[in-house]
Design a protein around this motif. Sequence first.
Motif, PDB file in Angstrom:
ATOM      1  N   VAL A  10       0.778  -0.908   0.097  1.00 61.22           N
ATOM      2  CA  VAL A  10      -0.209  -0.070  -0.251  1.00 61.22           C
ATOM      3  C   VAL A  10       1.290   1.245  -0.319  1.00 61.22           C
ATOM      4  CG1 VAL A  10      -1.732   1.292   1.065  1.00 61.22           C
ATOM      5  CG2 VAL A  10      -1.916  -1.315   0.730  1.00 61.22           C
ATOM      6  N   ARG A  11       2.044   1.230   0.800  1.00 61.42           N
ATOM      7  CA  ARG A  11       2.931   2.296   1.423  1.00 61.42           C
ATOM      8  C   ARG A  11       3.344   2.770  -0.503  1.00 61.42           C
ATOM      9  NH1 ARG A  11       7.986   3.817   2.422  1.00 61.42           N
ATOM     10  NH2 ARG A  11       7.759   6.203   3.605  1.00 61.42           N
ATOM     11  N   ARG A  12       3.750   1.472  -1.160  1.00 60.59           N
ATOM     12  CA  ARG A  12       4.417   2.244  -2.009  1.00 60.59           C
ATOM     13  C   ARG A  12       3.811   2.323  -3.674  1.00 60.59           C
ATOM     14  NH1 ARG A  12       6.269  -3.534  -6.745  1.00 60.59           N
ATOM     15  NH2 ARG A  12       6.177  -1.569  -8.091  1.00 60.59           N
ATOM     16  N   VAL A  13       2.179   1.655  -3.734  1.00 56.50           N
ATOM     17  CA  VAL A  13       1.193   2.370  -4.372  1.00 56.50           C
ATOM     18  C   VAL A  13       1.324   4.036  -4.687  1.00 56.50           C
ATOM     19  CG1 VAL A  13      -1.519   2.638  -5.303  1.00 56.50           C
ATOM     20  CG2 VAL A  13       0.385   0.109  -4.668  1.00 56.50           C
ATOM     21  N   PRO A  27       2.348  -1.519 -17.527  1.00 55.90           N
ATOM     22  CA  PRO A  27       2.562  -2.903 -16.159  1.00 55.90           C
ATOM     23  C   PRO A  27       3.595  -2.957 -15.320  1.00 55.90           C
ATOM     24  CG  PRO A  27       2.207  -3.347 -19.248  1.00 55.90           C
ATOM     25  CD  PRO A  27       2.475  -1.810 -18.371  1.00 55.90           C
ATOM     26  N   VAL A  28       3.153  -3.592 -14.355  1.00 57.02           N
ATOM     27  CA  VAL A  28       4.274  -3.632 -13.677  1.00 57.02           C
ATOM     28  C   VAL A  28       3.665  -5.198 -12.332  1.00 57.02           C
ATOM     29  CG1 VAL A  28       2.002  -2.314 -11.498  1.00 57.02           C
ATOM     30  CG2 VAL A  28       4.422  -1.872 -11.378  1.00 57.02           C
ATOM     31  N   GLU A  29       4.880  -5.058 -11.520  1.00 56.86           N
ATOM     32  CA  GLU A  29       4.846  -5.932 -10.319  1.00 56.86           C
ATOM     33  C   GLU A  29       4.129  -5.857  -9.215  1.00 56.86           C
ATOM     34  OE1 GLU A  29       5.837  -8.442  -7.048  1.00 56.86           O
ATOM     35  OE2 GLU A  29       6.896  -6.837  -7.977  1.00 56.86           O
ATOM     36  N   LEU A  30       3.410  -6.327  -8.305  1.00 58.70           N
ATOM     37  CA  LEU A  30       3.293  -5.563  -7.098  1.00 58.70           C
ATOM     38  C   LEU A  30       2.694  -7.127  -5.875  1.00 58.70           C
ATOM     39  CD1 LEU A  30       2.955  -2.905  -5.401  1.00 58.70           C
ATOM     40  CD2 LEU A  30       0.021  -3.646  -5.869  1.00 58.70           C
ATOM     41  N   MET A  72      -6.396  -1.467   0.784  1.00 59.30           N
ATOM     42  CA  MET A  72      -6.674  -1.042   2.084  1.00 59.30           C
ATOM     43  C   MET A  72      -5.827  -0.552   3.649  1.00 59.30           C
ATOM     44  SD  MET A  72      -9.122  -3.872   0.860  1.00 59.30           S
ATOM     45  CE  MET A  72     -10.225  -5.028   2.114  1.00 59.30           C
ATOM     46  N   LEU A  73      -6.580   0.542   3.429  1.00 64.74           N
ATOM     47  CA  LEU A  73      -6.049   1.263   4.250  1.00 64.74           C
ATOM     48  C   LEU A  73      -5.768   0.344   5.724  1.00 64.74           C
ATOM     49  CD1 LEU A  73      -6.793   4.470   3.195  1.00 64.74           C
ATOM     50  CD2 LEU A  73      -4.152   3.315   2.941  1.00 64.74           C
ATOM     51  N   LEU A  74      -7.448  -0.046   5.766  1.00 61.03           N
ATOM     52  CA  LEU A  74      -8.193  -0.376   6.733  1.00 61.03           C
ATOM     53  C   LEU A  74      -7.169  -1.645   7.259  1.00 61.03           C
ATOM     54  CD1 LEU A  74     -10.056  -0.580   9.342  1.00 61.03           C
ATOM     55  CD2 LEU A  74     -11.139  -1.656   7.501  1.00 61.03           C
ATOM     56  N   GLY A  75      -6.873  -2.482   6.910  1.00 61.06           N
ATOM     57  CA  GLY A  75      -5.917  -3.842   6.710  1.00 61.06           C
ATOM     58  C   GLY A  75      -4.629  -3.468   6.618  1.00 61.06           C
ATOM     59  N   SER A  76      -4.170  -2.269   6.347  1.00 63.57           N
ATOM     60  CA  SER A  76      -2.405  -2.527   5.948  1.00 63.57           C
ATOM     61  C   SER A  76      -1.990  -1.208   7.373  1.00 63.57           C
ATOM     62  CB  SER A  76      -1.633  -0.332   5.405  1.00 63.57           C
ATOM     63  OG  SER A  76      -2.089   0.891   5.867  1.00 63.57           O
ATOM     64  N   GLY A  77      -3.181  -0.806   8.303  1.00 63.11           N
ATOM     65  CA  GLY A  77      -2.810  -0.293  10.098  1.00 63.11           C
ATOM     66  C   GLY A  77      -2.065  -1.722  10.264  1.00 63.11           C
ATOM     67  N   SER A  78      -3.333  -2.786  10.124  1.00 63.41           N
ATOM     68  CA  SER A  78      -3.227  -3.947  10.847  1.00 63.41           C
ATOM     69  C   SER A  78      -1.853  -5.057  10.932  1.00 63.41           C
ATOM     70  CB  SER A  78      -4.854  -4.512  11.497  1.00 63.41           C
ATOM     71  OG  SER A  78      -5.983  -3.723  11.858  1.00 63.41           O
ATOM     72  N   ASP A  79      -1.385  -4.886   9.943  1.00 60.42           N
ATOM     73  CA  ASP A  79      -0.262  -5.780   9.740  1.00 60.42           C
ATOM     74  C   ASP A  79       0.544  -5.589  10.526  1.00 60.42           C
ATOM     75  OD1 ASP A  79       1.672  -7.585   8.301  1.00 60.42           O
ATOM     76  OD2 ASP A  79       1.270  -5.877   6.173  1.00 60.42           O
ATOM     77  N   ALA A 127      -3.688   6.014   7.667  1.00 62.47           N
ATOM     78  CA  ALA A 127      -4.689   6.689   7.451  1.00 62.47           C
ATOM     79  C   ALA A 127      -5.236   7.924   6.435  1.00 62.47           C
ATOM     80  CB  ALA A 127      -4.904   6.719   8.635  1.00 62.47           C
ATOM     81  N   PHE A 128      -3.752   8.441   6.629  1.00 67.37           N
ATOM     82  CA  PHE A 128      -4.270   9.614   5.987  1.00 67.37           C
ATOM     83  C   PHE A 128      -3.309   9.572   4.353  1.00 67.37           C
ATOM     84  CE2 PHE A 128      -4.930  11.191   9.833  1.00 67.37           C
ATOM     85  CZ  PHE A 128      -6.145  11.863   9.929  1.00 67.37           C
ATOM     86  N   GLY A 129      -3.275   8.426   4.288  1.00 70.45           N
ATOM     87  CA  GLY A 129      -2.370   8.122   3.212  1.00 70.45           C
ATOM     88  C   GLY A 129      -0.940   8.384   2.690  1.00 70.45           C
TER      89      GLY A 129
END
Length: 422
Positions: A58-61, A315-318, A332-339, A361-363
Amino acid sequence: MTFPAQSVSAGDPLGLLDLFGDGFVRDPYPWLAALRADAPVHHDPGTGLWLVSRYRDVRRVLLDPDAFRPDNAQHAVAPLPVGVLRVLARAGFAMPPALANNGTPSHPGLRRVVTRFFNARRVAAAVPVIEGMADELLTAARQHIDEAGGHDLFTSFAQVLPCRVLMELLGIDGVSPATLIRWSDASLELFWGRSALQRQLELAALVGEFHQWLTGTVTGGTASRDSFIGALTAHRLPDGRPLDVQTAVGVCLFVFIAGQSTTGQLISTVLSRALAEPGLWSRVAREEGLAEAWVEEVLRREPPVTTWRRVTARPVELGGVDLPAGAQLLLMLLGSGSDPEVFASPERLCPHRANVRQHLAFGAGRHRCPGASLARTEAAVALRAAARHLPRIRQAAGAPDAPMLGLLSFRAPLRVAVEQPS
């Protein structure tokens, strides 16, 4: 079919994932854990979106807007029916690249206009205003509780406070907070929801009214140059042309929705979780910094903006998956905070967590929310003021079963029911 959250580990749960289903809305965490563990970049057939759930992805994107463009950030979740489009067209509605959906060279200048009104100095200066408004609203709430024994702090406080603050900061008048809230909420539901046709037609009429009011406000010529509308009117694009009306309206639409609806949702969650946490309510009014720390943990674990969209420019690998150009991503910002790779014991709300500010949460990057400082401040002021004004309240019976806002990118309790022991 909605797959029960408690059975998420059985069989092939991701094949039954429904992002709008009651099971996911009420308890998304088992689903998010399954996504992170088994399919961190997962194609969701229900929406056609690629769900990106691990923090690092998520952060990379977010930090690479050239490869992962913001163009689709404000698109309707599903194609709108012809009848709904006609209602919007009659109102002159358009959503050109403005802020969140703007990957063009005009974005930095427009962002500077917005951040000037929400920078740290202005937010700090606004604290007494926020506190005064909170005191006024809570005095009325306390009277209602004293008379009736119970009250809903969502509609009377959490929703209204950020709307009134925003109107004050941006110099907006001639419209009631209730109307702005109704327009803003309708915009969220129409573009991020999954409503039946008749409901969409009702929402589109409200969104059309909102757009026409914003257009009249932008073109009215009565805004002072130092007001938000005046600053937009005076703004020049990179090629020297004045900002067109549709883009100015698009900026206003985004700022109004983010500044009132999503902040109200944050306050609602902050209050609900504080009331449910044993011993916290009595401490938060007197312990220095506890309200701010609680808000930050809620932002990490239960942000009001749960997801955000991007589209691949090439095209990109992620996350081990090869994506074509034009792939629609749902971060999934909600999921990233619970990683758990980033946050230890992520299911626990731990005020003063050492790395809590790493949440997304704020990008992040050039599209990070320009109103982050104001949202944090309003939520902390709201929590502290509520605990001070209403020290004896508790969650009302059935409060954990309160209806939830369950749009694609927005989630929060729609009722904060409280009662006061006799």
